[in-house]
Design a protein around this motif. Structure first.
Motif, mmCIF file in Angstrom:
data_model
loop_
_atom_site.group_PDB
_atom_site.id
_atom_site.type_symbol
_atom_site.label_atom_id
_atom_site.label_comp_id
_atom_site.label_asym_id
_atom_site.label_seq_id
_atom_site.Cartn_x
_atom_site.Cartn_y
_atom_site.Cartn_z
ATOM 1 N N ARG A 89 -9.584 8.520 -20.823
ATOM 2 C CA ARG A 89 -10.920 8.191 -21.756
ATOM 3 C C ARG A 89 -11.551 9.287 -21.754
ATOM 4 O O ARG A 89 -11.896 9.222 -22.654
ATOM 5 C CB ARG A 89 -11.173 7.154 -22.153
ATOM 6 C CG ARG A 89 -10.417 5.453 -21.907
ATOM 7 C CD ARG A 89 -10.678 4.263 -23.215
ATOM 8 N NE ARG A 89 -10.322 2.922 -22.943
ATOM 9 C CZ ARG A 89 -9.699 1.760 -22.062
ATOM 10 N NH1 ARG A 89 -10.171 2.505 -20.906
ATOM 11 N NH2 ARG A 89 -9.095 1.274 -22.082
ATOM 12 N N ASP A 137 -15.421 -2.651 -27.075
ATOM 13 C CA ASP A 137 -14.993 -2.866 -25.431
ATOM 14 C C ASP A 137 -14.150 -3.713 -24.915
ATOM 15 O O ASP A 137 -14.401 -4.378 -23.513
ATOM 16 C CB ASP A 137 -16.704 -2.396 -24.410
ATOM 17 C CG ASP A 137 -17.296 -4.167 -24.371
ATOM 18 O OD1 ASP A 137 -16.843 -5.207 -25.425
ATOM 19 O OD2 ASP A 137 -18.784 -4.316 -24.020
ATOM 20 N N GLY A 138 -13.560 -4.425 -26.093
ATOM 21 C CA GLY A 138 -12.995 -5.428 -25.557
ATOM 22 C C GLY A 138 -13.706 -6.772 -26.249
ATOM 23 O O GLY A 138 -13.231 -7.648 -26.380
ATOM 24 N N ASP A 162 -5.273 0.843 -21.209
ATOM 25 C CA ASP A 162 -5.545 0.596 -18.921
ATOM 26 C C ASP A 162 -4.361 0.404 -18.874
ATOM 27 O O ASP A 162 -4.199 0.851 -17.459
ATOM 28 C CB ASP A 162 -6.747 -1.044 -19.218
ATOM 29 C CG ASP A 162 -7.983 -0.620 -19.204
ATOM 30 O OD1 ASP A 162 -8.560 0.871 -19.691
ATOM 31 O OD2 ASP A 162 -8.739 -1.637 -18.817
ATOM 32 N N ARG A 201 -8.050 -2.125 -25.569
ATOM 33 C CA ARG A 201 -8.244 -1.654 -24.847
ATOM 34 C C ARG A 201 -7.316 -2.132 -22.845
ATOM 35 O O ARG A 201 -7.559 -1.481 -22.114
ATOM 36 C CB ARG A 201 -10.062 -1.945 -23.574
ATOM 37 C CG ARG A 201 -10.653 -2.205 -22.526
ATOM 38 C CD ARG A 201 -12.056 -2.474 -22.233
ATOM 39 N NE ARG A 201 -12.794 -1.621 -23.540
ATOM 40 C CZ ARG A 201 -13.306 -0.224 -22.844
ATOM 41 N NH1 ARG A 201 -13.486 -0.136 -21.369
ATOM 42 N NH2 ARG A 201 -13.935 0.549 -23.202
#
Length: 339
Positions: free
Chosen positions: A244, A198-199, A238, A234
Motif C-alpha cells: 500500500r 481501515d476495516g 493483505d 483490507r
C-alpha cells in the motif's frame, strides 16, 4: 479509498481535538468555543449518516453488531477540559456528543450534553484501561476507546442500562440496541480532503466534510468507505500481499487496489439508496470535484478518473431502476452474491 482544519469555526474535531493543541495562557477565546460547537455539529452529521447507512443495510451484511446510535466524547481528549465541558455541554468526564435520529439512543431520549456516569451499574471511573488493546493508541484516547469497547461488549449481550446526568439530575435509562452492519465513524482534523477505511472505522477529514453541499453528498463518500469495510477489502489485499506504499501505485498491486475501488464505488450507491439518500449525489459530487480538481481526489493509478467513476455509478443506478425493490430496499449484488 480516499485518504479535522476548517477556515475559521471548525478547526478542531472529535478525533483530533484540543488535545493536539497547547493550552493558551489566560481565558480561551470565543473563537475556540465556537470551533468546538461547530465541530460537535459536524460529528453529529457524521454519526447520523453512518448510523443510517449501517442500519438500513443490515439485512445484507454478514457481520452485524448491536448498535445504539450514540457517540461518546472524553474530556481527556482536550487540553483545556473546562472549556471543552462548557462548549460541549456536559459536566462529567465522559459525555454524549451525538445521538443519531431514529436510533435506540434517540428513543431513549438521550441528548448531546448528557454526562455518562455508568453502564449496567458499572461506574465509568471503574472501567480500567486495557493496555493490551490500547498500548498502540494515543494516550488521550485510551479511556474513551476502552469505554466504547466495554459498551459494545455489553450491548452484544442484550439491553443496557445507562446512568446519566442531565443538568445535574441523575437518572437511569434503559436502551435497547438494534442489529446493524458493523461500522464505526469519525471526523478527523486534517487540512486535506480525504477519507479512509481501515476495516472497521470510516474516517472523513474535516476539510472534505466542509466541501459537501448536502448530506447526500456526505453519504456518498461515507458509503464508499463503508463499502470497503463491508467487502473486507483490507483483508483481501493483505492476503494478496499488496503493497500500500509507494510501490502499491505500480504493477499488480495497483491493479488489485483499483479492483477494490471499483467495487466500493459500485456498492456505495446501493447502500445510499437503501438508506434513503439520493445516489445521484455521488454523480454530482464526483463531477463537481473532478471538474474543479482535474484528476479527482486521487491521481494515482489505483483509482479511476472521475468520469469513469461517474459511469460506474450510472450503471449501478440503472440496475436498481430495473429492479422491483422489496420493502423499499435493493439487494446489493456485491453483498448477496447475485448477478
Amino acid at each position: 479509498m480516499m485518504n479535522r482544519i476548517w477556515p475559521f469555526l471548525l478547526v478542531l474535531s472529535f478525533s483530533q481535538p484540543l488535545s493536539a493543541q497547547e493550552k493558551p495562557d489566560g481565558e480561551v477565546s470565543a473563537e475556540t468555543i465556537l470551533a468546538l460547537k461547530g465541530l460537535q455539529l459536524l460529528d453529529q452529521r457524521m454519526n447520523a449518516i453512518g448510523f443510517r447507512l449501517i442500519s438500513a443495510n443490515a439485512a445484507y451484511c454478514d457481520q452485524k453488531a448491536a448498535t445504539t446510535g450514540l457517540l461518546l466524547n472524553d474530556v481527556a481528549q482536550y487540553a483545556d477540559q473546562e472549556t471543552a465541558r462548557f462548549a460541549l455541554g456536559f459536566d462529567g468526564a465522559i459525555g454524549i456528543t451525538a445521538v443519531a435520529p431514529d436510533s435506540p439512543a434517540a428513543a431513549a431520549e438521550l441528548s448531546p450534553g448528557n454526562s455518562l456516569l455508568a453502564i449496567n451499574n458499572k461506574a465509568i471511573e471503574d472501567i480500567a484501561v486495557d493496555l493490551s488493546q490500547s498500548s498502540s493508541e494515543e494516550p488521550a484516547y485510551r479511556r474513551i476507546n476502552t469505554i466504547n469497547r466495554v459498551f459494545r461488549q455489553m450491548l452484544a449481550a442484550g439491553d443496557v442500562q445507562l446512568t446519566i446526568s442531565e443538568g445535574g439530575v441523575r437518572r437511569t435509562v434503559p436502551i435497547k440496541p438494534v442489529e446493524t452492519c458493523t461500522g464505526q465513524f469519525q471526523i478527523r482534523v486534517s487540512a486535506d480532503r480525504s477519507a479512509t477505511a481501515d476495516g472497521r472505522l470510516v474516517s472523513v477529514s474535516s476539510q472534505l466534510a466542509e466541501y459537501f453541499l448536502s448530506d447526500d453528498e456526505f453519504a456518498a463518500v461515507v458509503a464508499h468507505e463503508l463499502a470497503h469495510n463491508l467487502l473486507k477489502h483490507r483483508d483481501r489485499l493483505d492476503a494478496q500481499q499488496v503493497n500500500r506504499g509507494f510501490f502499491g501505485q505500480l504493477g499488480k498491486s495497483a491493479g488489485r487496489i483499483r479492483e477494490t475501488e471499483i467495487e466500493a464505488d459500485r456498492l456505495s450507491v446501493w447502500l445510499m439508496a437503501n438508506a434513503g439518500y439520493d445516489p445521484q449525489a455521488a454523480i454530482a459530487f464526483w463531477t463537481r470535484y473532478g471538474k474543479e480538481h482535474g484528476k479527482g481526489i486521487f491521481s494515482a493509478s489505483t483509482h479511476y478518473r472521475w468520469k469513469k467513476r461517474v459511469q460506474l455509478f450510472e450503471e449501478e443506478i440503472a440496475k436498481m431502476d430495473a429492479m422491483e425493490p422489496v420493502d423499499g430496499k435493493y439487494a446489493p449484488p456485491l453483498l448477496t452474491g447475485s448477478d
